[in-house]
Design an enzyme around this catalytic site. Structure first.
Site, PDB file in Angstrom:
ATOM      1  N   SER A 137      -6.370  -2.193   2.021  1.00 20.96           N
ATOM      2  CA  SER A 137      -7.478  -1.942   1.112  1.00 20.96           C
ATOM      3  C   SER A 137      -7.832  -0.479   1.214  1.00 20.96           C
ATOM      4  O   SER A 137      -7.313   0.240   2.070  1.00 20.96           O
ATOM      5  CB  SER A 137      -8.694  -2.782   1.506  1.00 20.96           C
ATOM      6  OG  SER A 137      -9.179  -2.328   2.754  1.00 20.96           O
ATOM      7  N   LYS A 138      -8.722  -0.043   0.331  1.00 25.77           N
ATOM      8  CA  LYS A 138      -9.084   1.374   0.360  1.00 25.77           C
ATOM      9  C   LYS A 138      -9.625   1.734   1.736  1.00 25.77           C
ATOM     10  O   LYS A 138      -9.473   2.840   2.214  1.00 25.77           O
ATOM     11  CB  LYS A 138     -10.110   1.670  -0.725  1.00 25.77           C
ATOM     12  CG  LYS A 138      -9.439   1.621  -2.081  1.00 25.77           C
ATOM     13  CD  LYS A 138     -10.368   1.860  -3.233  1.00 25.77           C
ATOM     14  CE  LYS A 138      -9.627   1.479  -4.524  1.00 25.77           C
ATOM     15  NZ  LYS A 138     -10.437   1.595  -5.705  1.00 25.77           N
ATOM     16  N   ARG A 139     -10.270   0.756   2.354  1.00 20.47           N
ATOM     17  CA  ARG A 139     -10.821   1.047   3.677  1.00 20.47           C
ATOM     18  C   ARG A 139      -9.778   0.841   4.775  1.00 20.47           C
ATOM     19  O   ARG A 139      -9.916   1.357   5.869  1.00 20.47           O
ATOM     20  CB  ARG A 139     -12.049   0.150   3.939  1.00 20.47           C
ATOM     21  CG  ARG A 139     -13.318   0.977   4.074  1.00 20.47           C
ATOM     22  CD  ARG A 139     -14.565   0.132   3.984  1.00 20.47           C
ATOM     23  NE  ARG A 139     -14.981  -0.043   2.600  1.00 20.47           N
ATOM     24  CZ  ARG A 139     -15.094  -1.221   1.985  1.00 20.47           C
ATOM     25  NH1 ARG A 139     -14.810  -2.323   2.617  1.00 20.47           N
ATOM     26  NH2 ARG A 139     -15.494  -1.284   0.739  1.00 20.47           N
ATOM     27  N   HIS A 140      -8.762   0.061   4.486  1.00 18.15           N
ATOM     28  CA  HIS A 140      -7.807  -0.252   5.540  1.00 18.15           C
ATOM     29  C   HIS A 140      -6.385   0.167   5.186  1.00 18.15           C
ATOM     30  O   HIS A 140      -5.643  -0.577   4.537  1.00 18.15           O
ATOM     31  CB  HIS A 140      -7.850  -1.753   5.863  1.00 18.15           C
ATOM     32  CG  HIS A 140      -6.867  -2.141   6.929  1.00 18.15           C
ATOM     33  ND1 HIS A 140      -7.036  -1.793   8.246  1.00 18.15           N
ATOM     34  CD2 HIS A 140      -5.689  -2.796   6.867  1.00 18.15           C
ATOM     35  CE1 HIS A 140      -6.014  -2.238   8.937  1.00 18.15           C
ATOM     36  NE2 HIS A 140      -5.174  -2.845   8.130  1.00 18.15           N
TER      37      HIS A 140
END
Ligand code: GLU
Length: 462
Positions: free
Chosen positions: A234-237
């Protein structure tokens, strides 16, 4: 219908709420490959309906990322927001036909209904012909809405548990699933290839399309990407943006190849397929059902393969562009001797910098290399090189090669001090090529400075 027909129309429909990440790049690539494989058309539709999070800067960044990846489109970019009049007209048609209705119920009424009937039962509103409340689509009481997915196979969604869902707010603005369905219909999209996080939206879109009386596109929901740790990307991961990959020195061709193989391909994720081969072979129905792993280490490896196989002119140009320098003969020679060594464009300059600038001395490299034997190794090397008339790699090699045996040293004990003396570091292209590329005057100069330093500074302990 076979998908290789010329009338295939696909779309890439990014929401400009952030940069384009690898997952989005893969969706774009698969749509592009499907279009180019079939001779059909790719539409670029910017889904900018989230007014708070959509920005012009993101649109620009997405377009730049697509351009860098050399994924072109045939129509667009079209703004979804700009199609508000078409959405309003379609909404009116559904209200006129009775397929949609204004709900007289208030939000509290809906909540009370939900509490009473439980979550598994689809909410049905209170149609109000003269109303002005939110507009809901009438969902059949029974039967299933079936997604006949090219990748997932048949996925059934029971209508009885589907709400009469809201397709437009009381102020007339339409909701996401409605806009997507209307746009897909009116843009003549024949195939929707997208991430399978959208699978749950598909029954709603199918119901809207059914109400509009249009044939739905075929759907291909591509399993989401995971990181090497098994977690969803994800964008965070762990999801690098295309911009970040570019800045890290990856080649667009390698990114295309690697990303194409994430979930699709002839077996493994290490197959080198150029763009023509990707186009020739790609079919969305061959995408696998299980999630694929984006592993930057493998991308790196593949990038190294592409870097080594590039012809020298293109390589030099790529390095020049990456470093913001001009192509000239010196850069060309530098690139030639570095080509075998670098896996990314970012790795090239540190390997060849010594040919353009005085070496920045790396204290650690110095201490590790310039031990007792260094003075005699450098003195002998200087002597041998000073006697050379022409300074080609082969001649340099012939001159230096006898030294280790003569001094009874391992080759590395001779070559590493030369390397540190001329480059400042312990890592460089081949030593003979490096010396030849630097040239006689500069090489002897740098060896002399190293010898001076060795003579004045106390030698580190061996
Ligand atoms: N705008 C959606 C997204 O960026 C894609 C919608 C679609 O492909 O139908 O995730």
């Amino acid at each position: 219908m076979s998908i290789s027909e010329k009338d295939l129309r696909v779309r890439f429909a990014p929401s400009p709420t952030g940069a384009l990440h690898v997952g989005g790049a893969r969706t774009a690539l698969y749509n592009w490959l499907a279009a180019r494989h079939s001779g059909g058309k790719l539409v670029l539709r910017i889904e900018d309906t989230d007014l708070e999070r959509s920005t012009e800067a993101n649109v620009r960044q997405i377009i730049e990322a697509l351009e860098w990846l050399e994924l072109d489109w045939d129509e667009g970019p079209l703004s979804q927001v700009a199609r508000a009049p078409e959405h309003a007209a379609a909404l009116q048609r559904l209200l006129d036909s009775g397929a949609a209705y204004h709900d007289a119920a208030t939000a509290d009424d809906v909540r009370a209904w939900k509490n009473e009937h439980g979550a598994g039962k689809g909410y049905r509103g209170i149609p109000d012909p003269d109303g002005s409340g939110a507009v809901r689509l009438r969902v059949p009481a029974d039967g299933d809405t079936v997604v006949d997915d090219l990748i997932r196979g048949e996925v059934r969604f029971p209508n009885a548990s589907q709400d009469d869902f809201v397709i437009a707010r009381a102020d007339g603005s339409v909701l996401y699933n409605f806009a997507v369905a209307v746009d897909d219909a009116e843009m003549g999209i024949t195939e929707v290839i997208r991430g399978d996080d959208h699978l749950s939206n598909t029954p709603k879109q199918l119901l809207v399309l059914g109400a509009l009386g249009v044939e739905p596109p075929r759907y291909a929901h591509v399993p989401l990407l995971h990181g090497p740790d098994g977690k969803k990307l994800s964008k965070r991961h762990g999801a690098a943006s295309v911009q970040e990959l570019r800045e890290a020195g990856y080649l667009a061709s390698a990114v295309r190849n690697y990303v194409a193989l994430l979930g699709w391909g002839p077996g493994d994720d290490e197959t080198l397929l150029d763009t023509a081969e990707l186009i020739a072979r790609f079919r969305p129905e061959d995408v696998g059902r299980s999630s694929a792993v984006f592993d930057e280490k493998k991308l790196r490896w593949m990038n190294g393969r592409y870097m080594r196989e590039m012809d020298l002119d293109r390589y030099t140009e790529a390095v020049a562009t990456f470093e913001g320098r001009k192509v000239d003969e010196r850069l060309r020679v530098a690139c030639m001797i570095a080509q075998e060594k670098a896996q990314t464009l970012a790795e090239v300059w540190p390997l060849i910098r010594f040919l353009f600038e005085e070496p920045v001395e790396d204290e650690k490299a110095w201490r590790k290399t310039m031990k007792d034997h260094a003075t005699s190794a450098l003195t002998s090397a200087r002597e041998a090189l000073a006697g050379l008339e022409s300074f080609e790699a082969a001649g340099v090699e012939a001159a230096l090669e006898p030294i280790p045996e003569r001094l009874n040293l391992k080759p590395g004990k001779v070559y590493q001090p030369i390397r540190v003396a001329i480059t400042g570091t312990t890592v460089s292209p081949g030593i003979f090529e490096s010396v030849a590329a630097l040239g006689k005057v500069e090489t002897l100069d740098r060896i002399d400075s190293a010898l001076r330093r060795l003579a004045t500074a106390p030698e580190p302990a061996a």
